[in-house]
Write an enzyme that holds these catalytic residues in place. Structure first.
Site, PDB file in Angstrom:
ATOM      1  CB  SER A   1       7.338  12.796 -12.004  1.00 35.34           C
ATOM      2  OG  SER A   1       7.096  11.415 -12.170  1.00 35.34           O
ATOM      3  CB  SER A   2      11.160   9.638 -12.464  1.00 34.45           C
ATOM      4  OG  SER A   2      10.411   8.708 -13.227  1.00 34.45           O
ATOM      5  N   GLY A   3      13.284   9.897 -14.527  1.00 36.72           N
ATOM      6  CA  GLY A   3      13.947   9.282 -15.685  1.00 36.72           C
ATOM      7  C   GLY A   3      14.216  10.245 -16.835  1.00 36.72           C
TER       8      GLY A   3
ATOM      9  NE  ARG B   1       0.467   6.069 -13.458  1.00 37.15           N
ATOM     10  CZ  ARG B   1       0.650   4.773 -13.629  1.00 37.15           C
ATOM     11  NH1 ARG B   1      -0.378   3.958 -13.615  1.00 37.15           N
ATOM     12  NH2 ARG B   1       1.863   4.290 -13.799  1.00 37.15           N
ATOM     13  CG  ASP B   2       3.731   9.552  -6.651  1.00 41.46           C
ATOM     14  OD1 ASP B   2       3.540  10.583  -5.980  1.00 41.46           O
ATOM     15  OD2 ASP B   2       4.170   8.491  -6.164  1.00 41.46           O
TER      16      ASP B   2
ATOM     17  CE  LYS C   1       8.791   1.382 -24.854  1.00 39.83           C
ATOM     18  NZ  LYS C   1       8.650   2.830 -24.580  1.00 39.83           N
TER      19      LYS C   1
ATOM     20  CE  LYS D   1       7.719   7.924  -7.866  1.00 44.54           C
ATOM     21  NZ  LYS D   1       7.498   6.898  -8.880  1.00 44.54           N
TER      22      LYS D   1
ATOM     23  CE1 TYR E   1       9.643  -1.238 -22.719  1.00 46.66           C
ATOM     24  CE2 TYR E   1      11.372  -2.324 -23.977  1.00 46.66           C
ATOM     25  CZ  TYR E   1      10.874  -1.209 -23.343  1.00 46.66           C
ATOM     26  OH  TYR E   1      11.617  -0.062 -23.343  1.00 46.66           O
TER      27      TYR E   1
ATOM     28  CG  ASP F   1      -3.795   6.053 -15.674  1.00 46.03           C
ATOM     29  OD1 ASP F   1      -2.962   5.891 -16.599  1.00 46.03           O
ATOM     30  OD2 ASP F   1      -4.340   5.102 -15.081  1.00 46.03           O
TER      31      ASP F   1
ATOM     32  CB  SER G   1      10.257   3.662 -29.603  1.00 48.15           C
ATOM     33  OG  SER G   1      10.151   2.300 -29.859  1.00 48.15           O
TER      34      SER G   1
END
Ligand SMILES: *[C@@H]1O[C@H](CO)[C@@H](O)[C@H](O)[C@H]1NC(C)=O
Ligand SMILES: *[C@@H]1O[C@H](CO)[C@@H](O)[C@H](O)[C@H]1NC(C)=O
Length: 333
Positions: A44-46, A67-68, A194, A71, A190, A97, A176
């Site tokens: 939904s983004s990026g 999830r949203d 990764k 969006k 993080y 999720d 990654s």
């Protein structure tokens, strides 16, 4: 004697130049996603949304997972708009999720395949970064990153892989980060997740190759996404200064490269010269797909190790300076 040294040096540089030209400008034969079902998590983004849009332009049926719902709805319309042939293509979304519970993911993806057709390409883009020094990273943040970045990716792949193996075709992408190749100040949690994705990708690449399923590990640098904007808010100064040295790229650049490399069956997908240098230095015992890449790695690894150490010395200096400045400010208070 010096003449021969010169000849060897010139030959070395020429071979590397030729291999680099092939690396950056050669267009390999790509598999097609036309009329196939492509699933994108974090769609939904990026980077995920950009991948979905590219797949739509190439004639695929697409499901985005996030999830949203709001969006997802907005992104779905944007992806529909990009479709090559709106009457013959379907775009759907699934609110899920992915990192919470394996049974849910398994059921949702099995149901999805019943309604939208077998999944040909699974692109795992869902991910999150909450930077902070180890003592400032809450157990909650750590948990969240493990669940979304690692478990979510693992669950989705596990849920689709048996049907993919049975059909003897498929493409799997794991997103990654360049932070899968070196530990970085402020990224203890993080980086852990990764790095883990690299282990996962290498293992399943070995398992799935005989079944005609390719695995690609995408290694984006800092990318200009909504997630990145949130990340910036809690990022330690040291982390900012260190990652500044590799710049910020647009998500569609990463997505374009990811899509092309996945359909060419390449294991590593990277952007830019920085990405190339990191992958070449850190190839290790990663899956092998090209003689050209192998030659570049053999010729350059030793030199790049020295370049890498220079970077480390530079990073250490940044960290020491930040510490000194902080101490000084404390004393003057
Ligand atoms: C893609 O969607 C179209 C239109 O609904 C459908 O006819 C086609 O069978 C779908 N392809 C796959 C692989 O499910
Ligand atoms: C492997 O998969 C591709 C599509 O990804 C397909 O075109 C090809 O026929 C498959 N090869 C075998 C041997 O099944």
């Amino acid at each position: 004697m010096t003449v021969w040294l010169g000849v060897v040096l010139v030959a070395f540089v020429l071979i590397i130049a030729l291999l680099m030209i092939k690396q950056f400008f050669w267009n390999p034969r790509l598999k097609s996603v036309k009329n196939k079902h492509v699933v994108v998590t974090g769609g939904s983004s990026g980077i995920g949304k950009c991948v979905a849009i590219i797949a739509a332009k190439h004639g695929a049926n697409i499901t985005i997972i996030a999830r949203d719902v709001q969006k997802l709805e907005t992104a779905k319309n944007e992806i529909l708009h990009a479709c090559e042939n709106k009457d013959a293509q379907r775009v759907e979304y699934l609110s899920l999720d992915i990192g919470a519970n394996y049974e849910n993911v398994e059921k949702a993806l099995a149901d999805l395949e019943k309604t939208m057709g077998p999944i040909y390409m699974l692109v795992n883009c869902a991910g999150t970064a909450i930077p902070g020094k180890i003592e400032d990273t809450t157990a909650d943040s750590l948990d969240k990153m493990i669940h979304i970045n690692l478990l979510g990716t693992y669950y989705c792949i596990k849920a689709v892989v048996q049907r993919m193996k049975a059909s003897r075709e498929g493409v799997i992408v794991l997103t990654s980060s360049q932070a899968a190749f070196l530990g970085i100040f402020g990224y203890s949690a993080y980086c852990s997740t990764k790095f883990a994705l690299r282990g996962l990708a290498e293992s399943i690449a070995m398992e799935l190759r005989p079944y005609n399923i390719s695995v690609t590990l995408s290694l984006p640098p800092d990318t200009d996404t909504p997630g990145f904007a949130v990340e910036e808010l809690s990022k330690p100064l040291e982390t900012k200064l260190i990652s500044q040295s590799s710049g910020l790229v647009k998500p569609d650049v990463v997505a374009e490269q990811l899509f092309k490399d996945a359909l060419a069956g390449k294991f590593f997908s990277f952007v830019g010269v920085e990405g190339f240098l990191l992958v070449t230095l850190c190839a290790g015992i990663s899956p092998f797909n090209s003689i050209c890449d192998l030659l570049l790695q053999v010729l350059l690894m030793g030199l790049l190790r020295i370049v890498g150490v220079f970077h480390l010395v530079f990073f250490d200096k940044i960290i020491l300076n930040c510490m000194k400045t902080r101490d000084k400010n404390k004393k003057s208070e």
